[in-house]
Design a protein around this motif. Structure first.
Motif, PDB file in Angstrom:
ATOM      1  N   TYR A   1      -8.367 -30.315   4.689  1.00  0.00           N
ATOM      2  CA  TYR A   1      -8.118 -29.459   5.852  1.00  0.00           C
ATOM      3  C   TYR A   1      -8.530 -30.160   7.135  1.00  0.00           C
ATOM      4  O   TYR A   1      -9.581 -30.783   7.214  1.00  0.00           O
ATOM      5  N   ASP A   2      -7.689 -29.991   8.128  1.00  0.00           N
ATOM      6  CA  ASP A   2      -8.120 -30.374   9.465  1.00  0.00           C
ATOM      7  C   ASP A   2      -9.113 -29.310   9.941  1.00  0.00           C
ATOM      8  O   ASP A   2      -9.045 -28.163   9.507  1.00  0.00           O
ATOM      9  N   TRP A  27      -9.428 -27.491  12.476  1.00  0.00           N
ATOM     10  CA  TRP A  27      -8.897 -26.254  13.061  1.00  0.00           C
ATOM     11  C   TRP A  27      -8.206 -25.389  12.012  1.00  0.00           C
ATOM     12  O   TRP A  27      -7.802 -24.283  12.308  1.00  0.00           O
ATOM     13  N   GLU A  28      -8.059 -25.914  10.824  1.00  0.00           N
ATOM     14  CA  GLU A  28      -7.469 -25.110   9.762  1.00  0.00           C
ATOM     15  C   GLU A  28      -8.508 -24.327   8.974  1.00  0.00           C
ATOM     16  O   GLU A  28      -8.167 -23.568   8.073  1.00  0.00           O
ATOM     17  N   ASN A  56     -10.440 -21.973   9.805  1.00  0.00           N
ATOM     18  CA  ASN A  56     -10.513 -20.548  10.072  1.00  0.00           C
ATOM     19  C   ASN A  56      -9.818 -19.760   8.963  1.00  0.00           C
ATOM     20  O   ASN A  56      -8.659 -19.995   8.658  1.00  0.00           O
ATOM     21  N   LYS A 105     -10.564 -19.971   5.904  1.00  0.00           N
ATOM     22  CA  LYS A 105     -10.835 -20.631   4.629  1.00  0.00           C
ATOM     23  C   LYS A 105     -12.316 -20.836   4.419  1.00  0.00           C
ATOM     24  O   LYS A 105     -12.826 -20.685   3.312  1.00  0.00           O
ATOM     25  N   SER A 132      -8.570 -36.018   6.331  1.00  0.00           N
ATOM     26  CA  SER A 132      -7.784 -34.782   6.297  1.00  0.00           C
ATOM     27  C   SER A 132      -6.330 -35.106   6.572  1.00  0.00           C
ATOM     28  O   SER A 132      -5.949 -36.271   6.694  1.00  0.00           O
ATOM     29  N   ASN A 152      -4.502 -34.808   9.146  1.00  0.00           N
ATOM     30  CA  ASN A 152      -4.144 -35.439  10.420  1.00  0.00           C
ATOM     31  C   ASN A 152      -5.202 -36.359  10.985  1.00  0.00           C
ATOM     32  O   ASN A 152      -5.099 -36.758  12.145  1.00  0.00           O
TER      33      ASN A 152
END
Lengths: 193, 429
Positions: A48-49, A51-52, A54, A56, A76, A78
């Motif tokens: 996960y990046d 910002w992802e 949230n 999780k 991650s 990106n």
């Protein structure tokens, strides 16, 4: 059984101390002990990046918490996390070293050519050797403490636009309050109230 | 309405590990104080009523503790009464001292709507005007007058518009947060503190100074960055001079005294984040601690010529004495206030976010029934069932308690070796 869900009134948030993260959460995770409340999800090595996270990871204020497996290269979708600074020891209330905290910064892009972001990760791990010495009694002789496997991550975005209070819980005086407070000393310059 | 519950049962906290009561200002005003004013029952009795005149700040932590988790701040309701029947001032004296207001009240917004005000007070030991300033700070929150009357009018007098006017400001319920000003480092468990302590990280975590002070600086036509550098210079040079003080009684050392004191007291660490402000901050820092150092008295008036003649060394010293500079902007507090207000406005958007997860005010704390699956309100997941069966069983073998309460009690004592879980893990493995 099954009565373990709680709902706290407004104003309560997940705001653990370093010691709690290590002793209560990470230690139990690593020892496969039941952790109650079992609030921190295990995201393993999902790429996960930040910002992802949230939705999780567990959110407390503007910070996200999750367990992960320890890895030298945290990559991650990106970008990647790059460690900075020196690891800090986490010392418990009674002065024992219970774990370590590593700082990482998120870079967008290919490894070693990425662009630095404001996303910070604090990666907590148990002390390499100290963890089993004091706390685990002989009774736990059979418990294999896999302290090297799990880490607990706290991720947040450093906010440039805020002033010194990231999440304004008000327990710090603002810069201006400090100014005003100091002004009180200067021979009682009286401000119209 | 959930049945009455208290935060600690048999002295055991029911607040799970890792959770703290850190309400936003909006939550304090909109949820807690509004309920209080409207005589509504408040869940868990999180915030207690306190007679401010009978409670010293150092006793507040015992009186207002929430569960048994360590706290850095404490909350209570207080009913403000007038000091004198004729006046509008509030009596905030205790046996040992008094609370004195400082600065200006801050407006608290919710969704860009003004909902209340915050007053900052400092506790002084002794009696005015000779009190000795302490590190105890209080934020006193009050609802806006129209808020108070509109929310209470539903339950009482429907015509009770704002007839009380100004007096209402100084009477009625307020909700207060008390904490100790941190002079040195921030609390060790604060996520930011570590960053400040470690030099290598200080840079990385230094918030850019885009805050209110920055605006002030800009207002005064000064680049914040430049200020910052200047002050850093001052520190370095100064540290250097200090080392040589013994052999070389540097005549001008005294010029740097405020910085020196600040450093000696570790205060500067705290202000690392701030631009060196050509405002009373630095000058007054030492005053903060002057009781200890006794150097306030010997802090000499500067004249600019003297300073400027020493320009090379003392680029920063010039900035240390705003008092003796007549900076026109400094006296313009109205303009300053506008800047502050404009800055503070933005903060409120922040607080709304937190509220999102608590959109259901009624709460079922430790409710015996499992939550509906679609329940989004911060449900804490259940124990892993495989473990918990062993867990409960073995525990109930030894103790004949009601399990629900005690689940908290022994998770709390996680680090002790007498932890029942050690036992559990033993049996389960």
């Amino acid at each position: 059984m099954g009565d373990d869900s709680i709902k706290l009134p407004p104003g309560f948030r997940f705001s653990p101390t370093d010691e709690e993260l290590i002793v209560h959460f990470l230690y139990r995770k690593a020892s496969v002990l039941p952790c109650h409340p079992d609030v921190i999800p295990d995201l393993d090595l999902y790429p996960y990046d930040p910002w992802e996270l949230n939705g999780k990871a567990l959110q407390g204020g503007n910070q996200w918490y999750f367990f992960s497996r320890r890895t030298p290269n945290r990559v991650s979708a990106n970008g990647y996390w790059k460690s900075v600074g020196v690891d800090e020891p986490i010392v418990s209330n009674d002065g024992k070293k219970v774990g370590m905290k590593k700082y990482l910064v998120f870079y967008i892009g290919e490894t070693s050519a990425g662009i630095k972001t404001n996303w910070i990760m604090q990666e907590y791990r148990l002390s390499d050797c100290g963890s089993s010495s004091s706390r685990s009694s002989k009774r736990r002789g059979t418990t294999k403490l896999d302290s090297s496997k799990w880490v607990l991550c706290r991720v947040y975005e450093r906010n440039n636009s805020d002033d010194d209070d990231n999440d304004d819980d008000g327990t710090e005086l603002s810069c201006l309050d400090e100014v005003f407070l100091s002004l009180d000393d200067l021979d009682e310059i009286s401000l119209p109230n | 309405m959930p049945e009455e519950m208290s935060l600690s049962v048999n002295g055991q906290s029911r607040v799970p590990p890792g959770f703290r009561f850190h309400p936003t200002e909006e939550e304090l005003l909109h949820y807690y104080l509004r309920k209080k004013v409207a005589f509504e029952k408040i869940d868990l009795d999180v915030i207690r009523d306190v007679d401010l005149n009978k409670l010293e700040p150092w006793d507040i932590q015992e009186k207002c503790k929430i569960g048994s988790t360590p706290q850095n701040d404490w909350y209570f309701f207080s009913h403000k009464d007038k000091k004198y029947p004729t006046g509008t001032r509030t009596n905030r004296a205790t046996a040992a001292g008094f609370w004195k207001a400082t600065g200006r009240d801050k407006i608290i917004y919710s969704n860009f709507k003004r909902i209340g005000m915050r007053k900052t007070l400092v506790f002084y030991k002794g009696r005015a005007p000779h009190g000795q300033k302490s590190d105890w700070i209080m934020h006193e929150y009050r609802l806006d007058d129209h808020q108070t009357s509109s929310s209470s009018s539903s339950s009482s007098d429907p015509n009770g518009s704002n007839s009380m006017g100004e007096a209402a400001q100084e009477e009625g319920w307020v909700v207060c947060r008390v904490f100790k000003k941190k002079n040195h480092h921030k609390a060790i468990d604060s996520p930011k503190s570590t960053a400040i302590i470690t030099d290598s990280k200080a840079q990385m975590f230094n918030p850019n100074n885009d805050g209110a002070l920055d605006q002030i600086l800009q207002y005064m036509g000064r680049s914040c960055k430049q200020e910052n550098e200047n002050s850093m210079n001052g520190i370095n040079i100064h540290t250097f001079t200090r080392a040589n003080t013994n052999n070389n009684q540097h005549n001008n050392l005294r010029l740097l005294r405020p910085t020196e004191i600040a450093i000696n007291n570790g205060l500067y660490e705290r202000f690392m984040q701030l631009p060196a402000l050509e405002s009373p901050t630095l000058t007054s820092l030492p005053n903060d601690r002057s009781q200890d150092c006794g150097s306030q008295a010997c802090y000499p008036p500067l004249d600019d010529a003297q300073v400027l003649s020493d320009a090379g060394l003392r680029g920063s010293a010039v900035h240390l004495n705003p008092v003796y500079h007549s900076e026109p902007g400094l006296s313009d507090w109205t303009a300053l206030d506008r800047l502050v207000a404009s800055h503070l406005n933005c903060q409120t958007t922040e607080t709304c976010k937190h509220l999102a997860c608590f959109n259901e005010p009624s709460m079922a704390f430790s409710s015996p029934a499992p939550p509906p699956p679609d329940d989004q309100d911060l449900p804490l997941p259940q124990l892993r069932s495989s473990n918990s069966s062993t867990f409960n069983r073995s525990y109930q073998n030894t103790h004949d308690y009601n399990s629900e309460i005690d689940l908290w009690s022994f998770t709390r004592s996680s680090s002790s070796s007498s932890d029942p879980l050690c036992h559990v893990s033993n049996t389960s493995l």
